[in-house]
Design a protein around this motif. Sequence first.
Motif, PDB file in Angstrom:
ATOM      1  N   LEU A  17       0.897  -1.363  -0.125  1.00  0.00           N
ATOM      2  CA  LEU A  17      -0.061   0.088   0.046  1.00  0.00           C
ATOM      3  C   LEU A  17       0.826   1.348  -0.074  1.00  0.00           C
ATOM      4  CD1 LEU A  17      -2.781   1.337   0.205  1.00  0.00           C
ATOM      5  CD2 LEU A  17      -2.775   1.279   2.624  1.00  0.00           C
ATOM      6  N   GLY A  18       1.906   1.357   0.809  1.00  0.00           N
ATOM      7  CA  GLY A  18       3.005   2.389   0.902  1.00  0.00           C
ATOM      8  C   GLY A  18       3.436   2.442  -0.590  1.00  0.00           C
ATOM      9  N   ALA A  19       3.820   1.682  -1.231  1.00  0.00           N
ATOM     10  CA  ALA A  19       4.326   1.542  -2.702  1.00  0.00           C
ATOM     11  C   ALA A  19       3.444   2.198  -3.634  1.00  0.00           C
ATOM     12  CB  ALA A  19       5.087   0.321  -3.053  1.00  0.00           C
ATOM     13  N   ALA A  20       2.185   1.778  -3.445  1.00  0.00           N
ATOM     14  CA  ALA A  20       1.039   2.192  -4.312  1.00  0.00           C
ATOM     15  C   ALA A  20       0.866   3.910  -4.174  1.00  0.00           C
ATOM     16  CB  ALA A  20      -0.219   1.569  -4.060  1.00  0.00           C
ATOM     17  N   LEU A  21       0.958   3.975  -2.984  1.00  0.00           N
ATOM     18  CA  LEU A  21       0.872   5.633  -2.658  1.00  0.00           C
ATOM     19  C   LEU A  21       2.175   6.369  -3.062  1.00  0.00           C
ATOM     20  CD1 LEU A  21      -0.092   5.561   1.021  1.00  0.00           C
ATOM     21  CD2 LEU A  21      -1.681   6.536  -0.622  1.00  0.00           C
ATOM     22  N   ALA A  22       3.170   5.837  -3.197  1.00  0.00           N
ATOM     23  CA  ALA A  22       4.322   6.485  -3.794  1.00  0.00           C
ATOM     24  C   ALA A  22       4.107   6.563  -5.303  1.00  0.00           C
ATOM     25  CB  ALA A  22       5.645   5.762  -3.580  1.00  0.00           C
ATOM     26  N   VAL A  24       1.253   7.310  -6.532  1.00  0.00           N
ATOM     27  CA  VAL A  24       0.291   8.406  -7.005  1.00  0.00           C
ATOM     28  C   VAL A  24       0.469   9.641  -6.596  1.00  0.00           C
ATOM     29  CG1 VAL A  24      -1.509   6.631  -7.596  1.00  0.00           C
ATOM     30  CG2 VAL A  24      -1.271   7.584  -5.267  1.00  0.00           C
ATOM     31  N   MET A  25       1.666   9.898  -5.652  1.00  0.00           N
ATOM     32  CA  MET A  25       1.684  11.220  -5.111  1.00  0.00           C
ATOM     33  C   MET A  25       2.793  12.051  -5.686  1.00  0.00           C
ATOM     34  SD  MET A  25       3.382   9.944  -1.383  1.00  0.00           S
ATOM     35  CE  MET A  25       2.673  11.267  -0.514  1.00  0.00           C
ATOM     36  N   LYS A  26       3.079  13.366  -5.849  1.00  0.00           N
ATOM     37  CA  LYS A  26       3.848  14.058  -6.114  1.00  0.00           C
ATOM     38  C   LYS A  26       3.932  15.368  -5.153  1.00  0.00           C
ATOM     39  CE  LYS A  26       3.003  13.748 -11.152  1.00  0.00           C
ATOM     40  NZ  LYS A  26       3.199  12.244 -10.827  1.00  0.00           N
ATOM     41  N   ALA A  27       5.174  15.898  -5.062  1.00  0.00           N
ATOM     42  CA  ALA A  27       5.542  17.010  -4.044  1.00  0.00           C
ATOM     43  C   ALA A  27       4.852  18.285  -4.453  1.00  0.00           C
ATOM     44  CB  ALA A  27       7.024  17.143  -3.835  1.00  0.00           C
ATOM     45  N   PRO A  28       4.343  19.177  -3.788  1.00  0.00           N
ATOM     46  CA  PRO A  28       4.347  19.071  -2.328  1.00  0.00           C
ATOM     47  C   PRO A  28       3.298  18.217  -1.747  1.00  0.00           C
ATOM     48  CG  PRO A  28       3.525  21.014  -2.854  1.00  0.00           C
ATOM     49  CD  PRO A  28       3.825  20.582  -4.129  1.00  0.00           C
ATOM     50  N   CYS A  29       3.447  17.553  -0.795  1.00  0.00           N
ATOM     51  CA  CYS A  29       2.099  16.541  -0.094  1.00  0.00           C
ATOM     52  C   CYS A  29       2.370  16.205   1.032  1.00  0.00           C
ATOM     53  CB  CYS A  29       2.222  15.264  -1.009  1.00  0.00           C
ATOM     54  SG  CYS A  29       0.830  14.249  -0.635  1.00  0.00           S
ATOM     55  N   VAL A  30       1.365  15.963   2.154  1.00  0.00           N
ATOM     56  CA  VAL A  30       1.675  15.981   3.219  1.00  0.00           C
ATOM     57  C   VAL A  30       0.479  14.816   3.723  1.00  0.00           C
ATOM     58  CG1 VAL A  30       1.245  16.898   5.725  1.00  0.00           C
ATOM     59  CG2 VAL A  30       2.186  18.178   4.076  1.00  0.00           C
ATOM     60  N   LEU A  31       0.999  13.788   4.334  1.00  0.00           N
ATOM     61  CA  LEU A  31       0.075  12.604   5.062  1.00  0.00           C
ATOM     62  C   LEU A  31       0.406  12.506   6.258  1.00  0.00           C
ATOM     63  CD1 LEU A  31       1.339   9.571   2.409  1.00  0.00           C
ATOM     64  CD2 LEU A  31      -0.472  11.216   2.188  1.00  0.00           C
ATOM     65  N   TYR A  32      -0.710  12.332   7.021  1.00  0.00           N
ATOM     66  CA  TYR A  32      -0.788  12.122   8.473  1.00  0.00           C
ATOM     67  C   TYR A  32      -1.101  10.742   8.807  1.00  0.00           C
ATOM     68  CZ  TYR A  32      -1.859  16.832   9.717  1.00  0.00           C
ATOM     69  OH  TYR A  32      -2.008  18.251  10.019  1.00  0.00           O
ATOM     70  N   LEU A  33      -0.264  10.040   9.766  1.00  0.00           N
ATOM     71  CA  LEU A  33      -0.464   8.541   9.994  1.00  0.00           C
ATOM     72  C   LEU A  33      -0.798   8.522  11.315  1.00  0.00           C
ATOM     73  CD1 LEU A  33       2.765   7.793   8.127  1.00  0.00           C
ATOM     74  CD2 LEU A  33       0.644   6.990   7.268  1.00  0.00           C
ATOM     75  N   SER A  34      -2.067   7.989  11.855  1.00  0.00           N
ATOM     76  CA  SER A  34      -2.300   7.965  12.969  1.00  0.00           C
ATOM     77  C   SER A  34      -2.916   6.657  13.142  1.00  0.00           C
ATOM     78  CB  SER A  34      -3.684   8.881  13.308  1.00  0.00           C
ATOM     79  OG  SER A  34      -3.406  10.117  12.954  1.00  0.00           O
ATOM     80  N   LYS A 143      -5.931  17.444  -3.873  1.00  0.00           N
ATOM     81  CA  LYS A 143      -4.689  16.748  -4.263  1.00  0.00           C
ATOM     82  C   LYS A 143      -5.048  15.159  -3.599  1.00  0.00           C
ATOM     83  CE  LYS A 143      -0.498  17.674  -4.460  1.00  0.00           C
ATOM     84  NZ  LYS A 143       0.965  18.089  -4.503  1.00  0.00           N
ATOM     85  N   GLY A 144      -5.442  15.245  -2.249  1.00  0.00           N
ATOM     86  CA  GLY A 144      -5.766  13.922  -1.760  1.00  0.00           C
ATOM     87  C   GLY A 144      -6.721  13.167  -2.207  1.00  0.00           C
ATOM     88  N   TYR A 145      -7.745  13.840  -2.844  1.00  0.00           N
ATOM     89  CA  TYR A 145      -8.967  13.249  -3.471  1.00  0.00           C
ATOM     90  C   TYR A 145      -8.276  12.432  -4.808  1.00  0.00           C
ATOM     91  CZ  TYR A 145     -13.363  12.544  -6.034  1.00  0.00           C
ATOM     92  OH  TYR A 145     -14.262  11.985  -6.669  1.00  0.00           O
ATOM     93  N   SER A 146      -7.705  13.245  -5.425  1.00  0.00           N
ATOM     94  CA  SER A 146      -7.077  12.457  -6.565  1.00  0.00           C
ATOM     95  C   SER A 146      -6.113  11.608  -6.328  1.00  0.00           C
ATOM     96  CB  SER A 146      -6.166  13.621  -7.484  1.00  0.00           C
ATOM     97  OG  SER A 146      -5.367  13.221  -8.485  1.00  0.00           O
ATOM     98  N   MET A 147      -5.503  11.412  -5.142  1.00  0.00           N
ATOM     99  CA  MET A 147      -4.503  10.494  -4.980  1.00  0.00           C
ATOM    100  C   MET A 147      -5.609   9.104  -4.790  1.00  0.00           C
ATOM    101  SD  MET A 147      -1.543  12.145  -2.619  1.00  0.00           S
ATOM    102  CE  MET A 147      -1.190  10.705  -1.785  1.00  0.00           C
ATOM    103  N   LEU A 148      -6.399   9.423  -3.927  1.00  0.00           N
ATOM    104  CA  LEU A 148      -7.311   8.195  -3.375  1.00  0.00           C
ATOM    105  C   LEU A 148      -8.006   7.406  -4.450  1.00  0.00           C
ATOM    106  CD1 LEU A 148      -8.525   9.078   0.072  1.00  0.00           C
ATOM    107  CD2 LEU A 148      -6.686   7.854  -0.446  1.00  0.00           C
ATOM    108  N   ASN A 153      -8.723   2.914  -8.118  1.00  0.00           N
ATOM    109  CA  ASN A 153      -8.867   2.523  -9.331  1.00  0.00           C
ATOM    110  C   ASN A 153      -7.730   1.338  -9.313  1.00  0.00           C
ATOM    111  OD1 ASN A 153     -10.849   3.991 -10.323  1.00  0.00           O
ATOM    112  ND2 ASN A 153      -9.342   5.679 -11.110  1.00  0.00           N
ATOM    113  N   GLU A 154      -6.597   1.361  -8.866  1.00  0.00           N
ATOM    114  CA  GLU A 154      -5.644   0.246  -8.938  1.00  0.00           C
ATOM    115  C   GLU A 154      -6.146  -0.874  -7.999  1.00  0.00           C
ATOM    116  OE1 GLU A 154      -1.918   1.577  -7.339  1.00  0.00           O
ATOM    117  OE2 GLU A 154      -1.646   3.003  -8.576  1.00  0.00           O
ATOM    118  N   LYS A 155      -7.058  -0.721  -7.025  1.00  0.00           N
ATOM    119  CA  LYS A 155      -7.778  -2.071  -6.133  1.00  0.00           C
ATOM    120  C   LYS A 155      -8.674  -2.684  -7.050  1.00  0.00           C
ATOM    121  CE  LYS A 155      -4.786  -1.071  -2.776  1.00  0.00           C
ATOM    122  NZ  LYS A 155      -3.507  -1.968  -2.622  1.00  0.00           N
ATOM    123  N   LYS A 156      -9.195  -2.130  -7.985  1.00  0.00           N
ATOM    124  CA  LYS A 156     -10.342  -2.776  -8.955  1.00  0.00           C
ATOM    125  C   LYS A 156      -9.854  -3.712  -9.612  1.00  0.00           C
ATOM    126  CE  LYS A 156     -13.627   1.092  -8.331  1.00  0.00           C
ATOM    127  NZ  LYS A 156     -14.266   2.011  -9.057  1.00  0.00           N
TER     128      LYS A 156
END
Length: 156
Positions: A17-22, A24-34, A143-148, A153-156
């Motif tokens: 999942l982390g690799a999949a996020l990589a 689809v993301m481009k700088a600048p970007c901020v992810l919160y991990l809770s 930007k977050g909406y576009s990433m998700l 779409n990759e998970k389908k």
Amino acid sequence: MTSVTLHLRNEDETVTLGAALAGVMKAPCVLYLSGDLGAGKTTLSRGLIQGLGHKGAVKSPTYALVEPYEFNDMVVYHFDLYRLLDPEELEFMGIRDYFTDNSIGLIEWPDRGFGLIPEADVAILMKYDGMERIITLEAKTEKGYSMLSCINNEKK
């Protein structure tokens, strides 16, 4: 779609999942991990950082607060605010200087830096359900909406 919830069976799926996020993301970007201790925040970060091309180890920045990873066109700053005693400590370390047009910020325990860290593009909540991890990714910006949308779409 403003959020996606995934059930991950093991550490490998968290890294994937982390690799999949990589991808689809481009700088600048901020992810919160809770999530609770041991929920997989650093594992997900490792998958993302290695997905961007880092070849070495990815360690938790628990004691250093931040670990930088430099790439050709950007820098990933992996923050772990768990041991932060006072959010004002972030001011002393120049927190605002880390968030530039060519940076990605991965922030574990973002609630501890409230008011001093930028808003997230995607907020990720990780929790256990038996042996599985339940991961909810919530878009906070366009930007977050576009990433998700790309992840979904990759998970389908």
